[in-house]
Design a protein around this motif. Structure first.
Motif, PDB file in Angstrom:
ATOM      1  N   SER A 172       0.835  -1.196   0.000  1.00  0.00           N
ATOM      2  CA  SER A 172       0.000   0.000   0.000  1.00  0.00           C
ATOM      3  C   SER A 172       0.865   1.239   0.000  1.00  0.00           C
ATOM      4  O   SER A 172       2.064   1.193   0.342  1.00  0.00           O
ATOM      5  CB  SER A 172      -0.904   0.023   1.235  1.00  0.00           C
ATOM      6  N   ARG A 173       0.269   2.367  -0.358  1.00  0.00           N
ATOM      7  CA  ARG A 173       0.993   3.638  -0.304  1.00  0.00           C
ATOM      8  C   ARG A 173       1.266   4.044   1.140  1.00  0.00           C
ATOM      9  O   ARG A 173       2.250   4.743   1.404  1.00  0.00           O
ATOM     10  CB  ARG A 173       0.199   4.720  -1.036  1.00  0.00           C
ATOM     11  N   VAL A 177       4.662   5.686   2.632  1.00  0.00           N
ATOM     12  CA  VAL A 177       4.691   6.923   3.415  1.00  0.00           C
ATOM     13  C   VAL A 177       5.425   6.686   4.729  1.00  0.00           C
ATOM     14  O   VAL A 177       6.262   7.500   5.147  1.00  0.00           O
ATOM     15  CB  VAL A 177       3.258   7.434   3.674  1.00  0.00           C
ATOM     16  N   ASP A 178       5.125   5.563   5.381  1.00  0.00           N
ATOM     17  CA  ASP A 178       5.789   5.239   6.647  1.00  0.00           C
ATOM     18  C   ASP A 178       7.302   5.161   6.449  1.00  0.00           C
ATOM     19  O   ASP A 178       8.078   5.664   7.271  1.00  0.00           O
ATOM     20  CB  ASP A 178       5.262   3.919   7.207  1.00  0.00           C
ATOM     21  N   ARG A 179       7.733   4.509   5.373  1.00  0.00           N
ATOM     22  CA  ARG A 179       9.168   4.361   5.112  1.00  0.00           C
ATOM     23  C   ARG A 179       9.805   5.730   4.834  1.00  0.00           C
ATOM     24  O   ARG A 179      10.887   6.037   5.359  1.00  0.00           O
ATOM     25  CB  ARG A 179       9.414   3.426   3.933  1.00  0.00           C
ATOM     26  N   ALA A 180       9.120   6.548   4.024  1.00  0.00           N
ATOM     27  CA  ALA A 180       9.666   7.876   3.714  1.00  0.00           C
ATOM     28  C   ALA A 180       9.844   8.703   4.981  1.00  0.00           C
ATOM     29  O   ALA A 180      10.881   9.348   5.178  1.00  0.00           O
ATOM     30  CB  ALA A 180       8.753   8.593   2.727  1.00  0.00           C
ATOM     31  N   SER A 201       4.071   7.409  -7.408  1.00  0.00           N
ATOM     32  CA  SER A 201       3.893   5.956  -7.380  1.00  0.00           C
ATOM     33  C   SER A 201       2.669   5.562  -8.201  1.00  0.00           C
ATOM     34  O   SER A 201       1.859   6.411  -8.574  1.00  0.00           O
ATOM     35  CB  SER A 201       3.729   5.467  -5.936  1.00  0.00           C
ATOM     36  N   ARG A 202       2.536   4.284  -8.466  1.00  0.00           N
ATOM     37  CA  ARG A 202       1.375   3.791  -9.212  1.00  0.00           C
ATOM     38  C   ARG A 202       1.026   2.394  -8.737  1.00  0.00           C
ATOM     39  O   ARG A 202       1.880   1.650  -8.243  1.00  0.00           O
ATOM     40  CB  ARG A 202       1.652   3.783 -10.712  1.00  0.00           C
ATOM     41  N   VAL A 203      -0.245   2.020  -8.917  1.00  0.00           N
ATOM     42  CA  VAL A 203      -0.724   0.691  -8.548  1.00  0.00           C
ATOM     43  C   VAL A 203      -0.634  -0.216  -9.775  1.00  0.00           C
ATOM     44  O   VAL A 203      -1.188   0.092 -10.829  1.00  0.00           O
ATOM     45  CB  VAL A 203      -2.176   0.744  -8.031  1.00  0.00           C
TER      46      VAL A 203
END
Length: 315
Positions: A172-173, A177-180, A201-203
């Motif tokens: 998931s995005r 976000v958590d990693r960033a 990003s893209r799915v």
């Protein structure tokens, strides 16, 4: 404004943040097929033909200019460089200014009418110089943002390289976000980080989410093969010397009015700026109190500088 895709959902907030009130300009996603079958994508702002064309840096995309364009208030074109945003990746991974400039020229010819004020950041700035040197009829004025030849446009802090050397696809995005945020990236707030992650990003068809730009995938592949990475580093050192010479030749060949905007805490040092001005004493030098991503840190100041330069050079 075209609203068929959620990629435009952040524009109202972007406008508010730069003090723009009233109706938002029309914004539409443009796309064309290049001669070799690759696709080139861009954003076009406003109903009139673009007056300004923006070219982003490595690892970014056309949306990185949204706030600056909204603050500027002029019809504009923001191009996704090959390997970034919604433009196709290059199979040869040759993302140099010389290779990218012809595609930018094709986009300007297709989506604009008449010579453009070209604003290029980092890799986009070197691409702008290559464009002005090879297709001068398309460039009325060139503004290079925090880049000069000899500076690696793909460089960055160690945490950025480590960040992109991690997984290339996610469930998931929110995970992205958590990693960033764990790496201290994204603008300092979750809201800003979500915007950056969403637009970069893209799915995929399998439901996994991946980074749009090719650089993240290349970085991950090199991190997984240290022996290959060492060979690439050696090749890059040799290539950098060649590209530096090519870049300075492009800068020397720019016939249009030329400006270097330097972030005082960015990649371009005072010594780099002095060398640039020594080679092009006719150029204008502007320093802003920002880091490398001037357009994201100070979009109103950058827009004001662009407007002033455009007005001054047209008198």
């Amino acid at each position: 404004m075209t609203t068929s895709d959620d990629e435009f959902r952040f524009l109202a907030t972007d406008a508010r943040d730069v003090g723009v009130t009233g109706d938002l300009p029309r914004v539409e996603r443009m796309s064309l097929t290049l001669e070799d079958g690759r696709s080139l994508s861009a954003l076009r702002f406003g109903d009139a033909p673009p007056a300004v064309t923006f070219v982003h840096g490595a690892g970014l995309n056309a949306h990185t200019w949204d706030s600056t364009i909204l603050a500027l208030g002029l019809p504009a074109l923001a191009i996704d460089l090959p390997g970034h945003g919604d433009s196709s990746w290059r199979t040869d991974a040759a993302y140099t200014a010389t290779n990218l400039a012809p595609d930018v020229a094709t986009g300007i010819r297709a989506w604009a009418s008449g010579p453009q004020l070209v604003v290029g950041h980092s890799l986009g700035g070197l691409t702008g110089a290559a464009l002005a040197a090879s297709a001068p009829e398309l460039v009325a004025q060139l503004i290079m943002v925090d880049i000069t030849p000899g500076i690696d446009p793909n460089a960055g802090a160690a945490q950025i390289r480590a960040f992109f050397a991690g997984p290339t696809d996610w469930a998931s995005r929110d995970e992205m976000v958590d990693r960033a945020m764990a790496f201290g990236l994204g603008g300092g707030t979750r809201e800003k980080t979500e915007r950056g992650v969403y637009l970069n990003s893209r799915v995929r068809e399998d439901g996994r989410v991946e980074w749009k730009h090719h650089f993240a995938h290349l970085a991950a592949a090199l991190a997984a093969a240290p022996e290959v990475a060492a060979q690439v580093d050696a090749q890059q050192d040799a290539l950098s010397e060649i590209l530096s010479t090519t870049g300075w030749n492009d800068v020397a060949a720019v016939a249009a009015p030329l400006t270097l905007i330097r972030g005082e805490h960015g990649f371009v040092t005072a010594e780099d700026a002095a060398e640039f001005m020594g080679r092009r004493p006719d150029a204008v030098l502007v320093a802003l109190p920002t880091g490398h991503n001037v357009h994201e840190e100070a979009p109103r100041s950058l827009a004001g500088t662009i407007a002033e330069l455009g007005d001054t050079r047209q008198r």
